[in-house]
Motif scaffolding. Sequence first.
Motif, short mmCIF file in Angstrom:
data_model
loop_
_atom_site.label_atom_id
_atom_site.label_comp_id
_atom_site.label_asym_id
_atom_site.label_seq_id
_atom_site.Cartn_x
_atom_site.Cartn_y
_atom_site.Cartn_z
N THR A 30 1.62 21.15 22.70
CA THR A 30 1.93 20.04 22.74
C THR A 30 3.47 19.57 22.88
OG1 THR A 30 0.16 19.44 20.94
CG2 THR A 30 2.64 17.53 20.59
N ALA A 31 4.46 19.90 22.26
CA ALA A 31 5.76 20.46 21.75
C ALA A 31 5.81 20.29 23.39
CB ALA A 31 6.34 21.17 21.03
N ILE A 32 5.66 21.66 23.92
CA ILE A 32 5.82 21.88 25.81
C ILE A 32 5.47 20.76 26.95
CG2 ILE A 32 5.73 23.04 27.18
CD1 ILE A 32 4.45 25.47 25.31
N LEU A 33 4.43 20.47 26.56
CA LEU A 33 4.17 18.82 27.22
C LEU A 33 5.01 18.04 27.30
CD1 LEU A 33 0.50 19.39 26.68
CD2 LEU A 33 1.50 19.63 28.64
N GLY A 34 5.53 17.72 26.17
CA GLY A 34 6.81 16.41 25.61
C GLY A 34 7.94 16.77 26.63
N ILE A 35 8.42 17.85 26.35
CA ILE A 35 9.40 18.10 27.00
C ILE A 35 9.45 18.46 28.24
CG2 ILE A 35 11.09 20.25 27.45
CD1 ILE A 35 10.42 21.35 24.52
N LEU A 36 8.01 18.63 28.99
CA LEU A 36 8.16 18.37 30.68
C LEU A 36 8.21 17.20 30.89
CD1 LEU A 36 5.35 21.46 30.90
CD2 LEU A 36 6.95 21.30 31.58
N GLU A 37 7.27 16.52 29.99
CA GLU A 37 6.53 15.28 30.33
C GLU A 37 8.54 14.03 31.09
OE1 GLU A 37 4.98 10.77 31.10
OE2 GLU A 37 4.56 13.46 31.70
N VAL A 38 9.13 14.52 29.69
CA VAL A 38 10.50 13.81 30.09
C VAL A 38 11.32 14.60 31.28
CG1 VAL A 38 13.04 13.66 28.66
CG2 VAL A 38 10.59 13.72 27.24
N SER A 39 11.84 15.74 31.54
CA SER A 39 12.08 16.59 32.68
C SER A 39 11.97 16.16 33.49
CB SER A 39 12.40 17.67 32.23
OG SER A 39 11.12 18.63 32.36
N LEU A 40 10.65 15.58 33.87
CA LEU A 40 9.72 15.73 35.45
C LEU A 40 9.72 14.48 35.38
CD1 LEU A 40 6.44 18.24 35.47
CD2 LEU A 40 9.22 18.28 36.53
N SER A 41 10.16 13.27 33.94
CA SER A 41 10.27 11.66 34.77
C SER A 41 11.22 10.69 33.93
CB SER A 41 9.03 11.11 33.88
OG SER A 41 8.22 11.56 33.63
N PHE A 42 12.21 11.41 34.41
CA PHE A 42 13.47 10.77 34.42
C PHE A 42 14.90 9.98 35.48
CE2 PHE A 42 18.25 10.85 34.40
CZ PHE A 42 19.05 10.17 33.31
N ASP A 43 13.70 10.26 36.32
CA ASP A 43 13.76 9.20 37.52
C ASP A 43 13.30 8.05 37.46
OD1 ASP A 43 12.30 11.04 37.80
OD2 ASP A 43 12.11 10.96 39.72
#
Length: 339
Positions: A30-43
Amino acid sequence: MRHFKYSFLVTALGLTAAFLWGGTTGLLITAILGILEVSLSFDNAVVNASVLKDMDPKWQSRFLTWGILIAVFGMRLLFPIAIVAVVAHLGMAEVVQMALKDPDTYSAHLHASHVEISVFGGMFLLMVFFSFLFDESKDLHWLGVIEKKLATVGKLESIEMVVSLGILWILQGFLPPEARLSGMLSGISGIMLFVLIHSISGLFEQEEGEAIAHGVKRAGVMGFLYLEVLDASFSFDGVIGAFAITKDVIIIMLGLAIGAMFVRCITVYMVRMGTLDEYVFLEHGAHYAIGALAFIMLISTQIEVPEVVTGLIGATFISLALFSSIRYRKRELIQEQAT
């Protein structure tokens, strides 16, 4: 930190629920998915901020409350289930049971609809990108003469739709024969949805010098709807890609929910702090990142594109835009001091 209090609250609740549901492994994923979501969605956050800054504070607040519920339960849980139900000709309740008890089969059905999802989301995002690229009202051009020339093309009415339909027509030649009709319909639906939202928004634009509270409220509704559709387009690949990490739909929903909440808080933070006014090319970089994502989604109908590639491209555009903005500010300060 006060701008991110809801993010930390959702993170705490999400990680607690993940641990209760899937133990330590569930917590970690869950933590990994949360970090990926933030990093991929900054734009996504930057573009959201460009829309949100013109909305009423009440609707900005609703973007964090109603919007997160729609983003989590609507786009990251119910929408994939609805897609599988339509594609597999099954009932919603049956698909829910499948997602919980037979996630491998559920994942297979979701991947089977990858072409339709990617073309729909890709064409919607392509319209977002072209509408910015061909906007003749822009006064500031990040790419100088090149971008200025492209902006003048915007004088041609509906040019963004013409170009998008042309790309969709070319794409059909590369799709398998059995997927061409559904791909074309999905792409046209993405374009139509973008046009529909902007057309309805135009109905509520005020005449010069006129201020009608009801109209402003309606405009807020359409802006809110546009942001939710934009978020949905960004989330399509994220939801499908998450199945490469885990097949547990509850863990996926919790991880993406944490990321989605942080993205929303980043959006509101940018609006409240005037970030887009201070870093003037940030919006440009975000739109180019959206254009890259749109093309990647379309390309992914033919070849698999790792999400890390998508994230790096988006991060590169944002970083370059930030660097250009800082240089631009320095030049402006020097000119002001000289005068």
